[in-house]
Each structure stands twice: as C-alpha cells, then as structure tokens.
Scaffold this motif. Structure first.
Motif, PDB file in Angstrom:
ATOM      1  N   LEU A 150       0.696  -1.244  -0.160  1.00 15.40           N
ATOM      2  CA  LEU A 150       0.008   0.064   0.102  1.00 15.40           C
ATOM      3  C   LEU A 150       0.874   1.200   0.001  1.00 15.40           C
ATOM      4  N   ALA A 151       1.910   1.101   0.833  1.00 11.14           N
ATOM      5  CA  ALA A 151       2.821   2.302   0.659  1.00 11.14           C
ATOM      6  C   ALA A 151       3.437   2.662  -0.374  1.00 11.14           C
ATOM      7  N   GLY A 152       3.747   1.491  -1.173  1.00 13.80           N
ATOM      8  CA  GLY A 152       4.673   1.435  -2.389  1.00 13.80           C
ATOM      9  C   GLY A 152       3.524   2.180  -3.647  1.00 13.80           C
ATOM     10  N   LEU A 153       2.526   1.585  -3.471  1.00  8.44           N
ATOM     11  CA  LEU A 153       1.409   2.358  -4.420  1.00  8.44           C
ATOM     12  C   LEU A 153       1.110   3.704  -4.216  1.00  8.44           C
ATOM     13  N   ALA A 154       1.314   4.141  -2.973  1.00  8.98           N
ATOM     14  CA  ALA A 154       1.035   5.555  -2.515  1.00  8.98           C
ATOM     15  C   ALA A 154       2.349   6.274  -3.246  1.00  8.98           C
ATOM     16  N   ARG A 155       3.474   5.692  -2.875  1.00  8.17           N
ATOM     17  CA  ARG A 155       4.901   6.395  -3.456  1.00  8.17           C
ATOM     18  C   ARG A 155       4.755   6.547  -4.808  1.00  8.17           C
ATOM     19  N   ARG A 156       4.254   5.502  -5.547  1.00 10.50           N
ATOM     20  CA  ARG A 156       4.231   5.580  -7.245  1.00 10.50           C
ATOM     21  C   ARG A 156       3.281   6.717  -7.721  1.00 10.50           C
ATOM     22  N   ARG A 157       2.128   6.734  -7.189  1.00  4.47           N
ATOM     23  CA  ARG A 157       1.266   7.631  -7.375  1.00  4.47           C
ATOM     24  C   ARG A 157       1.695   9.057  -7.091  1.00  4.47           C
TER      25      ARG A 157
END
Length: 275
Positions: free
Chosen positions: A213-220
């Motif tokens: 979830l944190a990785g998806l946020a960083r990507r966005r």
C-alpha cells in the motif's frame, strides 16, 4: 497524567508545521480497545473514547479540537476548494477521507488501523493536509486530489506535476506488504490506470496477491512529481503491542494521524519517536 507514545515524522517540514501519529500506547481503553483508541465508531464506550481524545489533546497541547471526520473510503477532502470560509472548524464531523487547511490552529486528523495515513505540507509552511488512504481511496485518486488542493491548482490534469511549490509527504503506520492480501480485482483496478504498478503486487495463494500500500502511494505521488516522501516504515499488522490492526484483529480501535500549523513555530511536544 497519562503520557501516550507518539510517532513524530522525521521530515524537513517548516518549523510551524506540527505532525504526529498516535500508537495504542496510553489511554483508558480495555479489552480489544486496550490503550488509546480514538475511534468513536468501532464499538468502544463513548466515555472511554472521549477520555482518550482529551488525553491526546492535553498531551500534545493541541490548539483546538481535532476535526474528526466520518471516513467512508471515498475521495472527498474537507476544505479543499479554498481557505476555509468563516469558522475554519466548521468541517469537523463531515463525511470525508481527508482535510486540508491553511488556517493556523486548525488540526486536521485521520484515523486508521491498517489503511495508510498520509500527512502533507508545503515548503512554505502555509498549507497542510491529512488523508486516509486505503486501497479504494488510492485507486479513486485521493492523493491526486490532495496534491491539487495543496498546490492551490484548479482544473489541473492528475498527470501534470505540481510546479508552484514543493510538497512534502509523510506516510504513517500502515499494514505492510507481507500482510496485506487482496483479490485480483484490486490488482486489476490499479493496473488499469498504471500498468507499471504491477511491481507493488506479489502472488499469494488461491489467485490472490500481497499488495504494498505504501509503495502504491509512493508511485502515485511520483507520477505527480512529488518525490519528497518520507515514513512508511511501521507495519500495523506485525506489531500488536504498538498498533491496532483491523486485518489482524477484526474488532479493534483506531490510531490517529494529525497535522496543523502553529502560529509561532515553537519547539514540538516531547516524548515522541521519530519515523
């Protein structure tokens, strides 16, 4: 006086930006709500939640009552359209999954127990926001909406980077990538708009996936041109002593992540961990 453990973001925010994330340490909750449960919608006693919120305000010496929202895993931000008109505290209690303000002394807050709390400020220390980002909110564009509100940009495409000022972001305690299992429909939802986000998913069992979830946020955030992103190192699911976790326990309490603008930028309250 009860002194609960707090996590203070380790980020280069301006001095007048105050930000904390609570743990379950401290407070008067018992049973599955043991400690500092701040959620008034999870079955805990109203008296216990009220006392815990009073402990929080006293410990952090908050300038006002936090603007507790009714979170619905949606994409609405309270106060996003402009500086809050009239009484800046009027949007407390509204149905939203985040809040943004440029008014000193207004405490923006989101509650979580596995979802990702996201705190934001600009480099001038004139605007802050708190966002509740579960997978539904992320997929629906709540971070894009928050960045737009922070930059004061209207009518901007989500793919256009914010150029008007630097935005700093801190990711709070969240369920980690080894514990957050989702169905294939969740993975497909993200891949529809960003095929390269496939790296945030790992095959699990029975056709399901483990999601970062944190990785998806960083990507966005990176796609928006926001690269000053900090935190994200605490896993709620793997640390039952320190954190509530809905995925782990089912019935449980809620932590809070708070941010506000101080009027003078004095030294922050003590007794906090840095993350």
């Amino acid at each position: 006086m009860i002194k609960p453990e707090m996590i203070e973001p380790d980020w280069p925010a301006p001095a007048r930006v105050r930000a904390y994330s609570t743990t379950r340490d401290g407070g008067v909750g018992t049973g599955v709500y043991a400690g500092l449960n701040l959620g008034d919608h999870v079955g805990d006693t109203p008296e216990g939640v009220a006392r815990n919120r009073a402990i929080l305000r006293e410990h952090l010496q908050l300038p006002s009552d936090p603007l507790w929202l009714r979170q619905v895993h949606g994409c609405r931000l309270a106060g996003e359209d402009s500086a809050i008109p009239g009484d800046a505290r009027s949007f407390g209690g509204c149905e939203a999954d985040g809040a943004v303000t440029g008014t000193a002394g207004v405490v923006c807050v989101v509650m979580t127990a596995d979802c990702l709390p996201v705190l934001l400020c600009n480099d001038r220390g004139t605007r802050v926001a708190a966002v509740h980002a579960g997978w539904r909110g992320l997929a629906s564009g709540i971070l894009e909406r928050a960045i737009s509100a922070m930059g004061g940009v209207s009518g901007r495409s989500p793919s256009e980077p914010i150029a008007s000022e630097r935005i700093l972001v801190w990711l709070g305690p969240v369920i980690g990538p080894d514990a957050f299992e989702v169905g294939p429909e969740v993975r497909e939802r993200f891949l529809e708009t960003d095929p390269e986000s496939i790296g945030a998913f790992r095959a699990s069992r029975d056709g399901r996936f483990l999601a970062d979830l944190a990785g998806l946020a960083r990507r966005r955030l990176a796609r928006l041109g926001v690269t000053e992103v900090y935190g994200g190192g605490y896993c709620t699911h793997s640390d039952p002593r320190r954190f509530f976790s809905y995925r782990r326990d089912g019935v449980t309490g809620r932590m809070a992540s708070l941010i506000w603008l101080d009027g003078d930028g004095d030294a922050a309250a003590g007794g906090a961990l840095h993350a």
